[in-house]
Design a protein around this motif. Structure first.
Motif, mmCIF file in Angstrom:
data_model
loop_
_atom_site.group_PDB
_atom_site.id
_atom_site.type_symbol
_atom_site.label_atom_id
_atom_site.label_comp_id
_atom_site.label_asym_id
_atom_site.label_seq_id
_atom_site.Cartn_x
_atom_site.Cartn_y
_atom_site.Cartn_z
ATOM 1 N N TYR A 120 -19.060 42.982 20.672
ATOM 2 C CA TYR A 120 -18.658 43.669 19.452
ATOM 3 C C TYR A 120 -17.172 43.422 19.182
ATOM 4 C CZ TYR A 120 -22.770 46.717 20.449
ATOM 5 O OH TYR A 120 -24.020 47.219 20.728
ATOM 6 N N VAL A 121 -16.791 43.534 17.916
ATOM 7 C CA VAL A 121 -15.381 43.513 17.537
ATOM 8 C C VAL A 121 -15.109 44.762 16.710
ATOM 9 C CG1 VAL A 121 -15.768 42.167 15.430
ATOM 10 C CG2 VAL A 121 -13.515 42.141 16.525
ATOM 11 N N LYS A 122 -13.945 45.370 16.914
ATOM 12 C CA LYS A 122 -13.591 46.584 16.185
ATOM 13 C C LYS A 122 -13.129 46.241 14.776
ATOM 14 C CE LYS A 122 -10.383 50.511 16.164
ATOM 15 N NZ LYS A 122 -9.748 50.156 14.872
ATOM 16 N N LYS A 123 -13.710 46.931 13.806
ATOM 17 C CA LYS A 123 -13.300 46.836 12.413
ATOM 18 C C LYS A 123 -13.224 48.249 11.858
ATOM 19 C CE LYS A 123 -13.056 42.423 10.989
ATOM 20 N NZ LYS A 123 -11.991 41.853 10.151
ATOM 21 N N GLY A 124 -12.009 48.754 11.689
ATOM 22 C CA GLY A 124 -11.857 50.121 11.224
ATOM 23 C C GLY A 124 -12.433 51.090 12.232
ATOM 24 N N MET A 125 -13.369 51.936 11.773
ATOM 25 C CA MET A 125 -13.993 52.935 12.635
ATOM 26 C C MET A 125 -15.345 52.473 13.185
ATOM 27 S SD MET A 125 -12.019 55.544 12.961
ATOM 28 C CE MET A 125 -13.144 56.840 13.488
ATOM 29 N N LYS A 126 -15.639 51.185 13.064
ATOM 30 C CA LYS A 126 -16.924 50.667 13.516
ATOM 31 C C LYS A 126 -16.740 49.524 14.509
ATOM 32 C CE LYS A 126 -19.436 51.767 9.248
ATOM 33 N NZ LYS A 126 -20.293 51.223 8.159
ATOM 34 N N VAL A 183 -9.671 40.116 12.925
ATOM 35 C CA VAL A 183 -8.601 41.074 13.181
ATOM 36 C C VAL A 183 -8.839 42.358 12.399
ATOM 37 C CG1 VAL A 183 -6.892 39.336 13.741
ATOM 38 C CG2 VAL A 183 -7.154 40.070 11.368
ATOM 39 N N ASP A 184 -8.379 43.451 12.965
ATOM 40 C CA ASP A 184 -8.518 44.748 12.343
ATOM 41 C C ASP A 184 -7.438 44.932 11.278
ATOM 42 O OD1 ASP A 184 -9.628 47.194 11.867
ATOM 43 O OD2 ASP A 184 -9.273 48.009 13.874
ATOM 44 N N GLU A 185 -7.493 46.045 10.575
ATOM 45 C CA GLU A 185 -6.569 46.287 9.468
ATOM 46 C C GLU A 185 -5.112 46.368 9.918
ATOM 47 O OE1 GLU A 185 -7.804 51.013 9.598
ATOM 48 O OE2 GLU A 185 -8.616 49.678 8.056
ATOM 49 N N ASP A 186 -4.882 46.695 11.190
ATOM 50 C CA ASP A 186 -3.510 46.762 11.692
ATOM 51 C C ASP A 186 -3.053 45.444 12.324
ATOM 52 O OD1 ASP A 186 -5.002 46.734 13.979
ATOM 53 O OD2 ASP A 186 -4.093 48.513 14.897
ATOM 54 N N GLY A 187 -3.883 44.397 12.214
ATOM 55 C CA GLY A 187 -3.527 43.094 12.755
ATOM 56 C C GLY A 187 -3.921 42.884 14.200
ATOM 57 N N SER A 188 -4.516 43.898 14.825
ATOM 58 C CA SER A 188 -4.952 43.767 16.216
ATOM 59 C C SER A 188 -6.362 43.194 16.283
ATOM 60 C CB SER A 188 -4.910 45.125 16.922
ATOM 61 O OG SER A 188 -5.865 46.004 16.352
ATOM 62 N N LEU A 189 -6.742 42.740 17.472
ATOM 63 C CA LEU A 189 -8.082 42.232 17.732
ATOM 64 C C LEU A 189 -8.600 42.925 18.984
ATOM 65 C CD1 LEU A 189 -10.424 40.141 17.367
ATOM 66 C CD2 LEU A 189 -9.092 38.610 18.834
ATOM 67 N N THR A 190 -9.692 43.668 18.849
ATOM 68 C CA THR A 190 -10.265 44.379 19.996
ATOM 69 C C THR A 190 -11.715 43.968 20.156
ATOM 70 O OG1 THR A 190 -8.834 46.275 19.471
ATOM 71 C CG2 THR A 190 -10.559 46.609 21.114
ATOM 72 N N ILE A 191 -12.051 43.455 21.337
ATOM 73 C CA ILE A 191 -13.379 42.924 21.623
ATOM 74 C C ILE A 191 -13.999 43.700 22.779
ATOM 75 C CG2 ILE A 191 -14.668 40.890 22.433
ATOM 76 C CD1 ILE A 191 -12.611 39.164 20.994
ATOM 77 N N SER A 209 -13.572 58.792 18.053
ATOM 78 C CA SER A 209 -12.411 59.019 17.192
ATOM 79 C C SER A 209 -11.604 57.732 17.055
ATOM 80 C CB SER A 209 -11.523 60.113 17.787
ATOM 81 O OG SER A 209 -10.889 59.651 18.964
ATOM 82 N N SER A 210 -10.749 57.687 16.047
ATOM 83 C CA SER A 210 -9.897 56.522 15.828
ATOM 84 C C SER A 210 -9.021 56.239 17.040
ATOM 85 C CB SER A 210 -9.034 56.738 14.585
ATOM 86 O OG SER A 210 -8.153 55.650 14.382
ATOM 87 N N ASN A 211 -8.458 57.278 17.645
ATOM 88 C CA ASN A 211 -7.606 57.102 18.826
ATOM 89 C C ASN A 211 -8.378 56.515 19.995
ATOM 90 O OD1 ASN A 211 -5.274 58.040 17.612
ATOM 91 N ND2 ASN A 211 -5.553 60.158 18.305
ATOM 92 N N THR A 212 -9.622 56.952 20.160
ATOM 93 C CA THR A 212 -10.446 56.442 21.260
ATOM 94 C C THR A 212 -10.825 54.986 21.034
ATOM 95 O OG1 THR A 212 -11.341 58.647 21.709
ATOM 96 C CG2 THR A 212 -12.604 56.771 22.532
ATOM 97 N N LEU A 213 -11.213 54.648 19.810
ATOM 98 C CA LEU A 213 -11.600 53.272 19.504
ATOM 99 C C LEU A 213 -10.422 52.307 19.611
ATOM 100 C CD1 LEU A 213 -13.978 53.652 16.418
ATOM 101 C CD2 LEU A 213 -14.603 52.901 18.722
ATOM 102 N N SER A 214 -9.221 52.780 19.383
ATOM 103 C CA SER A 214 -8.052 51.902 19.298
ATOM 104 C C SER A 214 -7.433 51.572 20.648
ATOM 105 C CB SER A 214 -6.978 52.543 18.398
ATOM 106 O OG SER A 214 -7.478 52.721 17.084
ATOM 107 N N GLU A 215 -7.872 52.231 21.708
ATOM 108 C CA GLU A 215 -7.272 51.993 23.023
ATOM 109 C C GLU A 215 -8.370 51.760 24.056
ATOM 110 O OE1 GLU A 215 -5.579 51.193 26.227
ATOM 111 O OE2 GLU A 215 -4.366 51.331 24.399
#
Length: 245
Positions: A120-126, A183-191, A209-215
């Motif tokens: 999976y790749v993170k895009k926003g909240m999904k 890449v996500d909206e903040d320019g990061s890439l999370t796989i 939550s957004s905080n959980t998905l982002s880290e």
């Protein structure tokens, strides 16, 4: 250049004290990119753990030369490597493993996939799923015989149609995607790469939550708690990596 800024992972057996059939490769720097992977030894036959470990060991030790060859012979070489198990013990003749790997370079994300682990790749909240399961259920959906909704509660959901094995035909996917598309909206890439014992719990309630998905560390901790309170239905493994420019 996309640099690895954080990563987190786990690989656990369904039942404490039992052999874990999963193997994982945490992110490592190879050449101009970062490589990570999850392999799931196919249950029901002797040698599942040995097969998944051979797969991740081979990928770790030989990926550079396989990448130089554009991954054209990766899965045939993995199959040959698995074949050696039956030379050690004839009861390993049906040993098999899945594999899903990601290799992140400055321009592209390379995915090599066989079986039912998921990337999976993170895009926003999904989390967007970039791989397709090699299972009988997915084959029914692809052929238009049933819809995903019709098969949602059907039995035999995880019956594989292919894997890395001496006795099975290889049917795999090599995917190359431009990094700017991921890449996500903040320019990061999370796989995220998950074995089926993990993504089955994520898909039941695919949100944090957004905080959980982002880290990665927070995501890993939260998903592990969810699985263990489930309780687990299979061995479960996840590798998550976050990159920024």
């Amino acid at each position: 250049m996309y640099n690895l800024t954080s990563a987190s992972f786990f690989s656990c057996s369904k039942t404490s004290g039992e052999v874990n059939q999963d193997s994982m490769l945490p992110p490592i720097k190879i050449g101009n990119g970062y490589l990570f992977a999850v392999a799931d030894g196919v249950g029901g036959y002797k040698g599942g753990r040995e097969a998944s470990q051979r797969v991740t060991d081979y990928v770790r030790d030989n990926f550079s030369q396989e990448f130089d060859n554009k991954l054209a012979e990766l899965f045939s070489n993995l199959k040959e490597n698995i074949n050696y198990l039956s030379d050690i013990d004839k009861e390993y003749v049906n040993a098999a493993s899945t594999l899903t790997l990601s290799y992140v370079t400055r321009e592209s994300v390379y995915i090599a996939h066989i079986g039912d682990c998921r990337l999976y790749v993170k895009k926003g909240m999904k989390l967007l799923q970039l791989t397709k399961d090699h299972t009988q259920h997915q084959a029914y959906i692809d052929d238009g015989i049933f819809t995903a909704r019709q098969l949602k509660h059907a039995k035999g959901k995880n019956v594989l149609t292919t894997a890395i094995s001496k006795t099975l035909d290889l049917k795999y996917d090599i995917i190359v995607l431009p990094i700017e598309d991921l890449v996500d909206e903040d320019g990061s890439l999370t796989i995220f790469i998950m074995s089926d014992g993990a993504h089955s719990f994520w898909e039941k309630r695919p949100r944090f939550s957004s905080n959980t998905l982002s880290e990665p560390s927070r995501f890993i901790s939260s998903l592990k708690k969810r699985i263990e309170s489930g309780p687990p239905v299979d061995d479960y493994s996840v590798v998550c990596a976050r990159f920024i420019v």
